[in-house]
Motif scaffolding. Structure first.
Motif, mmCIF file in Angstrom:
data_model
loop_
_atom_site.group_PDB
_atom_site.id
_atom_site.type_symbol
_atom_site.label_atom_id
_atom_site.label_comp_id
_atom_site.label_asym_id
_atom_site.label_seq_id
_atom_site.Cartn_x
_atom_site.Cartn_y
_atom_site.Cartn_z
ATOM 1 N N ASP A 97 0.698 -1.336 -0.381
ATOM 2 C CA ASP A 97 0.164 0.259 -0.044
ATOM 3 C C ASP A 97 0.984 0.638 0.000
ATOM 4 O O ASP A 97 2.384 1.444 0.409
ATOM 5 C CB ASP A 97 -1.046 -0.018 1.029
ATOM 6 C CG ASP A 97 -2.048 -0.734 1.637
ATOM 7 O OD1 ASP A 97 -3.340 -1.243 0.634
ATOM 8 O OD2 ASP A 97 -1.814 -1.932 2.094
ATOM 9 N N PHE A 99 0.079 5.729 0.692
ATOM 10 C CA PHE A 99 -0.369 5.961 1.211
ATOM 11 C C PHE A 99 0.081 7.441 0.980
ATOM 12 O O PHE A 99 1.198 7.595 1.131
ATOM 13 C CB PHE A 99 -0.318 6.026 2.279
ATOM 14 C CG PHE A 99 -1.837 7.000 3.084
ATOM 15 C CD1 PHE A 99 -3.167 6.748 3.324
ATOM 16 C CD2 PHE A 99 -0.976 7.675 3.608
ATOM 17 C CE1 PHE A 99 -4.439 6.830 4.043
ATOM 18 C CE2 PHE A 99 -2.370 9.280 4.518
ATOM 19 C CZ PHE A 99 -4.103 8.808 4.540
ATOM 20 N N HIS A 129 -1.213 -1.356 -3.599
ATOM 21 C CA HIS A 129 -2.421 -0.042 -3.763
ATOM 22 C C HIS A 129 -2.297 1.306 -3.597
ATOM 23 O O HIS A 129 -0.789 1.486 -2.988
ATOM 24 C CB HIS A 129 -4.057 -0.331 -3.253
ATOM 25 C CG HIS A 129 -4.484 -1.758 -3.581
ATOM 26 N ND1 HIS A 129 -5.494 -1.655 -4.337
ATOM 27 C CD2 HIS A 129 -4.776 -2.737 -2.765
ATOM 28 C CE1 HIS A 129 -5.572 -2.744 -4.488
ATOM 29 N NE2 HIS A 129 -4.912 -4.095 -3.406
ATOM 30 N N TRP A 131 -3.735 5.073 -2.145
ATOM 31 C CA TRP A 131 -4.617 5.693 -1.179
ATOM 32 C C TRP A 131 -4.638 7.497 -1.913
ATOM 33 O O TRP A 131 -3.529 7.556 -1.368
ATOM 34 C CB TRP A 131 -4.306 5.467 -0.614
ATOM 35 C CG TRP A 131 -4.344 3.350 0.504
ATOM 36 C CD1 TRP A 131 -3.607 2.598 -0.353
ATOM 37 C CD2 TRP A 131 -5.997 2.663 0.459
ATOM 38 N NE1 TRP A 131 -4.367 0.958 0.306
ATOM 39 C CE2 TRP A 131 -5.383 1.290 0.572
ATOM 40 C CE3 TRP A 131 -7.449 3.136 0.883
ATOM 41 C CZ2 TRP A 131 -6.850 0.757 0.521
ATOM 42 C CZ3 TRP A 131 -7.692 2.478 0.938
ATOM 43 C CH2 TRP A 131 -7.858 0.846 0.832
ATOM 44 N N LYS A 166 -6.736 3.629 -4.799
ATOM 45 C CA LYS A 166 -8.154 3.506 -4.143
ATOM 46 C C LYS A 166 -8.289 4.768 -3.301
ATOM 47 O O LYS A 166 -7.434 5.712 -3.197
ATOM 48 C CB LYS A 166 -7.971 2.318 -3.044
ATOM 49 C CG LYS A 166 -8.612 1.018 -3.359
ATOM 50 C CD LYS A 166 -7.843 -0.397 -2.554
ATOM 51 C CE LYS A 166 -8.260 -1.429 -3.592
ATOM 52 N NZ LYS A 166 -9.807 -1.582 -3.072
ATOM 53 N N THR A 168 -9.917 6.378 0.322
ATOM 54 C CA THR A 168 -10.060 6.051 1.673
ATOM 55 C C THR A 168 -11.365 6.863 2.580
ATOM 56 O O THR A 168 -11.464 8.071 1.519
ATOM 57 C CB THR A 168 -8.809 6.856 2.321
ATOM 58 O OG1 THR A 168 -8.981 6.460 3.799
ATOM 59 C CG2 THR A 168 -9.100 8.282 3.020
#
Length: 286
Positions: A97, A99, A129, A131, A166, A168
């Motif tokens: 991930d 972020f 992913h 974010w 993606k 949040t």
């Protein structure tokens, strides 16, 4: 859970731009400038190893742009994202991930790289992913004229095109509990719309990744607001609220851009919230 500081590279920026209307005679006490009025900064990212997840918070400027582009930001030192990941025992392909606190180029540029023959772009983290949040994504992909130079399409659009993007959840108030990644997020809108400040619970401590809400120790006084902030009066209110929370709850503030201070705590004084203690990441993470 294990935490690792990841230095994605150092840079310099104009001290006046970093401190807005604050006179140089005040800000250079904490952030001395060179002969060209540039101050030393870094892009200190954070890697979270939690179970089968390996989460990287922010990833620096990357290396896609031209020599002329990077010349504006005066890179210095020998740190890089890959060398820092290697020193921690990891590789880009291990990241699950990525972020991004926000999508300014010095926070998300490392997300995307040239493809092999430099005919286009591809994710630099093929197994991760990416974010963001819907409001900030819209803000970044339809940028205002003030921030357009900070939102580079080659850093942003390939994330969506890859299918790895993606979002949040957005909060009902300005603090979102229990995000999908296992940490809380404080949403701040003064620097840019819906910047996300992660709050990580680690060994009975709260580690706050400060991004551009508090770039350096020198920005602790409330009026010391960057010229880059789109809504500086809102930044004043957000900083006051967050720093009071940090003082009351003994948050450990992880500084992304301060080249010489890694983690600090703060305390309340008659002059407002001020510096309490300075720590290295080794002090706190080991």
């Amino acid at each position: 859970m294990n935490l690792y500081p990841i230095n994605a590279g150092n840079l310099k920026l104009d001290g006046g731009a970093m401190f807005g209307v604050v006179p140089k005679s005040l800000w250079e006490r904490t952030n001395p400038a060179d002969a060209n009025n540039m101050i030393e900064l870094t892009t200190r990212c954070l890697l979270i190893e939690d179970g089968n997840r390996l989460i990287l918070i922010d990833n620096g400027m990357g290396n896609k742009q031209s020599e002329k582009f990077f010349g504006y930001y005066h890179p210095w030192g020998n740190f890089s994202l890959d060398s820092s990941l290697k020193a921690a025992g990891f590789h880009r392909d291990d990241i699950t991930d990525v972020f991004m606190t926000h999508l300014h180029f010095d926070h998300c540029g490392g997300s995307i790289q040239w493809n092999k023959d430099k005919t286009g772009y591809e994710p630099a983290f093929k197994n991760a992913h990416f974010w963001s949040n819907k409001d900030h994504w819209l803000w970044a992909t339809q940028p205002n004229r003030r921030e357009k130079a900070s939102f580079l399409r080659e850093n942003i659009m390939p994330m969506e095109e890859s299918g790895q993007l993606k979002f949040t959840s957005l909060p009902e108030n300005d603090l979102l509990k229990s995000s999908e990644l296992g940490f809380d997020i404080f949403f701040a809108n003064g620097h840019t719309d819906k910047q996300m400040i992660p709050l990580i619970n680690y060994k009975d401590k709260t580690i706050a990744f400060m991004a551009d809400l508090l770039p350096t120790v020198g920005h602790l006084p409330l009026p010391f607001v960057m010229g880059y902030d789109t809504r500086p009066l809102l930044t004043l209110d957000e900083k006051e609220k967050f720093l009071n929370l940090a003082a009351e709850n003994n948050y450990y503030l992880f500084l992304e851009h301060d080249a010489h201070h890694e983690i600090i705590t703060v305390k309340k004084t008659e002059k407002g919230v001020r510096l309490d203690s300075v720590y290295t990441t080794q002090d706190i993470f080991n």
